[in-house]
Design an enzyme around this catalytic site. Structure first.
Site, short mmCIF file in Angstrom:
data_model
loop_
_atom_site.label_atom_id
_atom_site.label_comp_id
_atom_site.label_asym_id
_atom_site.label_seq_id
_atom_site.Cartn_x
_atom_site.Cartn_y
_atom_site.Cartn_z
N HIS A 1 -23.37 -14.40 -130.67
CA HIS A 1 -24.61 -13.80 -130.19
C HIS A 1 -25.76 -14.09 -131.15
CE1 HIS A 1 -26.86 -10.42 -128.16
NE2 HIS A 1 -27.50 -10.46 -129.32
N GLU A 2 -25.55 -13.78 -132.43
CA GLU A 2 -26.62 -14.00 -133.41
C GLU A 2 -26.90 -15.49 -133.60
OE1 GLU A 2 -28.34 -11.60 -134.12
OE2 GLU A 2 -27.00 -9.96 -133.59
N HIS B 1 -29.54 -16.49 -131.14
CA HIS B 1 -30.89 -16.19 -131.63
C HIS B 1 -31.31 -17.22 -132.68
CE1 HIS B 1 -31.22 -12.47 -129.49
NE2 HIS B 1 -30.27 -11.86 -130.16
N HIS C 1 -32.15 -20.56 -131.17
CA HIS C 1 -33.41 -20.44 -130.44
C HIS C 1 -34.58 -20.59 -131.42
CE1 HIS C 1 -35.85 -17.90 -127.29
NE2 HIS C 1 -36.46 -19.01 -127.62
#
Length: 446
Positions: A388-389, A392, A395
């Protein structure tokens, strides 16, 4: 497990590398010392922005340069503080960075009022000038907020108000990460262990219900013992948001938050409606969980224990890195190569240590690689949190590589797409692997 790990006992390769932001703390001090000159250069454009496209472009460039320097100063200081929230030197540096940001914000508070004071037709003509093409979207966004921009004097007061407005969040962070003591509990072997937020997650997956209940009650008790303080902090936060929205003329704090990200209220409302209409699915799941655990009543401490009968698997951090990279292969070789190099370049601060901020996040600043904070316990949920991290982080990594500073940031409404897609891809990959074909293993994943 009874003693908390301290940061000095963590291997360097398991800590994030912040020298990519500042190679040494003296470099942070040097940039902090030079900030005022940059602010004064930006302020020198006051009263001239409407005279020409070149003046407006120069004023915006100078203001954005200040914003970038402040972002670097605050990001570095905040990351260092999060390593150990009890470190007074790190906390002091963070406070200095915040005050520099507030003072710069006050000095530059004239910018938006001066821009929106330019008549619409004149501003449109200026934006058509080649000198402003790089800033066109910035100006369009400022113009969109025209009804809610106040006079320069009021904007200066609002900039000063930011120092007071941060108090509830700062106080809660100090309480949550540094002051709260959750006491001692027992693990599966009956040993005394000091409860931390990271260990709580492990104990809540215990097969022994008494272990789950004891850790839940200990954790909850620590917060209940500060119920009035927490209620006061939350109330102050709500009043702060409502007051700021009212000063700017928004109908509500929610309206301000959505308008700031240019998200229609109907989109937000439709999400709430969709979730509300799906509550029967959640209720069916909770009923299934109660039956699977053979319980008369399902309690809060029964919500995390795995339903699959097989013992939960534990993952070493570097094993999890390989699992994540394999799970994200669908995003292509460039993505996994760049992410793999990021892992190898110490993008991640891995372990839970005494005083470290709880939870997990990804953060970065333009011009430097992103970093991720973890509090590793080796559970499958940690593997998914890492994926998940990483979403980020990548991105941010690609946005910074392809966009100028003023276009590289993204709203929270958009941010969670990259992270949740990574979780979905990892789930599919784990289900598709050979061990995922076993019915019990699949049940555990789902």
């Amino acid at each position: 497990m009874s003693e908390e790990l301290t940061r000095d006992k963590v291997a360097t390769e398991d800590t994030w590398d912040l020298t990519t932001i500042y190679p040494e703390e003296a470099a942070w001090e040097a940039e902090a010392s030079g900030l005022q000159a940059l602010v004064e250069r930006a302020v020198s454009a006051r009263g001239t922005l409407d005279q020409s496209a070149e003046n407006l472009a120069g004023g915006l460039a100078a203001a954005l340069d200040v914003q970038l320097r402040i972002a670097r100063l605050i990001t570095f200081a905040s990351l260092r503080r999060d390593e150990d929230t009890t470190n007074t030197n790190a906390s002091g540096r963070y406070e200095r960075a915040v005050m520099m940001a507030i003072q710069a914000g006050q000095a530059l508070a004239f910018l938006q009022p001066e821009i929106v004071s330019i008549p619409g037709e004149r501003l449109a003509a200026l934006m058509d000038d080649p000198a402003l093409q790089a800033y066109r979207h910035v100006l369009e966004d400022i113009d969109r907020k025209r009804p809610y921009v106040r006079s320069a004097e009021v904007e200066e007061v609002l900039a000063q108000f930011a120092d007071v407005a941060r108090a509830p969040a700062e106080a809660f962070s100090a309480l949550d990460d540094a002051d709260l003591d959750f006491g001692m509990v027992h693990d599966d072997e009956g040993r005394d262990v000091k409860l931390t937020e990271g260990r709580y997650a492990v104990l809540q997956e215990s097969r022994h219900r008494e272990v789950r209940e004891e850790s839940y009650e200990a954790m909850s008790r620590a917060y209940r013992n500060h119920a009035y303080t927490l209620t006061s902090l939350y109330g102050s936060s709500v009043r702060k948001d409502a007051t700021a929205a009212r000063i700017r003329g928004y109908d509500s704090a929610r309206a301000e938050a959505l308008f700031d990200d240019n998200v229609p209220a109907t989109v937000y409302d439709s999400l709430i409606t969709a979730v509300s209409e799906a509550t029967d699915v959640v209720e069916r799941y909770l009923a299934l969980r109660r039956r699977a655990l053979d319980l008369d009543a399902l309690e809060a401490w029964d919500l995390r224990v795995p339903l699959a009968p097989a013992p939960p698997r534990r993952y070493a951090y570097r094993e999890a890195v390989e699992v994540v990279l394999d799970g994200l292969a669908a995003l292509g070789g460039r993505y996994t190569t760049d992410l793999g190099q990021g892992f190898a370049s110490r993008w991640v601060d891995v372990h839970e240590t005494k005083g470290k901020r709880s939870g997990a996040y990804s953060w970065g600043v333009y011009g430097s690689p992103p970093v991720m904070l973890m509090n590793w316990n080796g559970m499958l949920t940690d593997v998914f949190t890492l994926a998940h991290e990483a979403g980020h982080a990548m991105h941010t990594f690609y946005a910074n590589a392809t966009q100028p500073f003023h276009f590289a940031s993204y709203s929270i409404f958009l941010a969670e797409i990259a992270s949740t897609v990574n979780e979905v891809l990892l789930t599919w990959r784990l289900l598709g692997r050979e061990e995922g074909q076993d019915s019990i293993a699949r049940f555990g994943l789902l």
